[in-house]
Design a protein around this motif. Structure first.
Motif, short mmCIF file in Angstrom:
data_model
loop_
_atom_site.label_atom_id
_atom_site.label_comp_id
_atom_site.label_asym_id
_atom_site.label_seq_id
_atom_site.Cartn_x
_atom_site.Cartn_y
_atom_site.Cartn_z
N UNK A 294 46.78 9.61 -89.51
CA UNK A 294 47.95 9.77 -90.38
C UNK A 294 47.63 10.66 -91.57
N UNK A 295 46.43 10.52 -92.12
CA UNK A 295 46.05 11.38 -93.24
C UNK A 295 45.90 12.83 -92.78
N UNK A 296 45.31 13.03 -91.61
CA UNK A 296 45.19 14.39 -91.08
C UNK A 296 46.55 15.02 -90.83
N UNK A 297 47.48 14.21 -90.31
CA UNK A 297 48.83 14.73 -90.07
C UNK A 297 49.53 15.09 -91.38
N UNK A 298 49.34 14.24 -92.41
CA UNK A 298 49.98 14.51 -93.70
C UNK A 298 49.47 15.83 -94.29
N UNK A 299 48.15 16.04 -94.21
CA UNK A 299 47.57 17.28 -94.75
C UNK A 299 48.08 18.49 -93.97
#
Length: 439
Positions: A384-389
């Protein structure tokens, strides 16, 4: 004109009624695991059939009481004859012999003579050891069916849990896919706007559209799976298919209190009762070589007229019988039963060994699923963090469409993997409960 308006109004009302009726049918019914199990235990056809078989065996056992209770037969018969021997015998039994009946001419050529006989025959078993052992064998058969019913009940409970957990997994999958579809559609709209502005290529738009269509197809398949599992639950609960169920309530994901193989499990006890039944059958066959003793009594009334009850007499006695040789049939039967007993003993040992192996396997599956759950939670946070970035960089035009699509797909896959791990852990718990049940 008014008539046309009225018809149009009726059509609209009927259409609305059909729409709301269909919508009501599509609304899933809330169903807890306890409700599903209770409905299955009360209404399942397979369990009902097993209970009926158990009752039949109980009545078969009760019928063996005839091995020890007296048997009484009442009969009424009418005869007519001109046979010299029978004609004289009829008169003798009617206690109607006179001096004239000894006339040689009448003795040799009697006229037609009638006899109406009322008879009561009583037989009382006294000593029949083979029947005593056979009765015990039948009793053990009733125990076999009783334990079989108990095991069917336990297995049906496991089937309900299995179906219920699969339905929960499908619902979780549906939620993940629906959330992913919303994200993909938003991404598709953003890509479309950039494409129309000339900032992105058409291949980027097509790739996004393909993922949206794929996600929609996956959702349709999941919805069909939910309906299929709901129909399976309805079948287990003895209800008509077509109802859509929504699972509710927390599921048990902890190991049962006992995780070792119980010696008194109902299927083991059923096999042990079957072995005991064969033991009694062997003893019954061996006892068939012993003498039998039975008492009997016969009371008769004879009269030359219908429904007359003139002369009477009785015959009573005790019969001693002994079958000295039966052509080796008993010996061969005993040998066959001994082999059947050995076979059942081997099957019992085999079943216990397989159950122990299944318990160890289920324990490992439970532990592996728990470790997977912990890893998947961390993986989801990272995805989820990778997708947000990547999404922020994509909005700024710094990464291509393929990267953002892969990131969103990765988030969905990790969420689905977590749901699958939770399902695996709960299934391992349900399977262990079935393997270690001791009712």
């Amino acid at each position: 004109m008014k008539r046309k308006i009225f018809r149009l109004y009726i059509a609209i009302q009927l259409g609305c009624t059909g729409y709301f009726s269909a919508a009501a049918q599509d609304q899933p019914q809330s169903l807890t695991l306890e409700e599903a199990i209770n409905n299955t235990i009360n209404n399942n056809r397979q369990l009902t059939i097993s209970k009926l078989e158990e009752k039949v065996s109980q009545y078969n056992y009760k019928s063996t009481a005839a091995f020890f209770l007296p048997q009484v037969n009442l009969s009424y018969s009418g005869f007519a004859t001109n046979n010299p021997l029978n004609a004289f015998g009829f008169k003798l039994q009617q206690q109607a012999i006179t001096q004239d009946d000894f006339n040689p001419k009448l003795l040799n050529n009697p006229s037609s003579t009638s006899d109406f006989m009322t008879q009561v025959y009583v037989q009382q078993p006294l000593l029949n050891m083979d029947m005593a052992y056979m009765r015990k064998s039948v009793l053990k058969q009733t125990e076999v069916l009783s334990y079989k019913t108990a095991r069917i009940k336990e297995y049906l409970e496991f089937q309900v849990k299995d179906t219920y957990l699969q339905l929960r997994l499908q619902n979780e999958t549906k939620k993940v896919l629906e959330a992913s579809l919303v994200s993909f559609k938003a991404l598709y709209q953003f890509t479309k706007d950039r494409y129309e502005q000339g900032l992105l290529q058409k291949s980027d738009l097509l790739n996004t559209e393909v993922l949206v269509r794929t996600m929609e197809n996956n959702l349709a398949e999941v919805q069909s799976g939910i309906q299929n599992l709901s129909d399976r639950l309805s079948l287990l609960m003895g209800k008509d298919p077509g109802v859509l169920y929504a699972v509710s309530g927390a599921m048990k994901d902890q190991l049962p209190a006992h995780d070792t193989l119980p010696a008194g499990r109902s299927d083991f006890r059923a096999m042990e009762a079957g072995i005991a039944s064969i033991d009694y059958s062997i003893k019954s066959s061996q006892a068939g070589l012993l003498p039998r003793i039975n008492a009997f009594a016969n009371y008769q009334l004879h009269d030359p007229s219908p429904f007359g009850f003139g002369g009477n007499g009785y015959l009573a006695g005790v019969q001693f019988s002994w079958d000295l040789f039966k052509g080796n049939s008993v010996r061969n039967k005993i040998a066959s039963l001994e082999l059947e007993k050995d076979k059942m003993n081997e099957e019992l040992v085999k079943q216990k060994e397989e159950s122990r192996s299944d318990i160890l396997k289920a324990l490992r599956q439970y532990q592996d699923a728990g470790a997977t759950i912990s890893r998947q939670k961390l993986a989801i946070s990272a995805a989820e963090e990778a997708f947000r970035v990547l999404q922020n960089r994509y909005n700024q035009g710094l990464v291509n469409t393929t990267d953002i699509l892969m990131a969103q797909t990765q988030v969905s896959n990790q969420q689905l993997a977590l749901a699958q791990a939770v399902f695996a852990q709960q299934m391992a718990t349900a399977w262990l409960e079935f393997l270690t049940s001791n009712n």
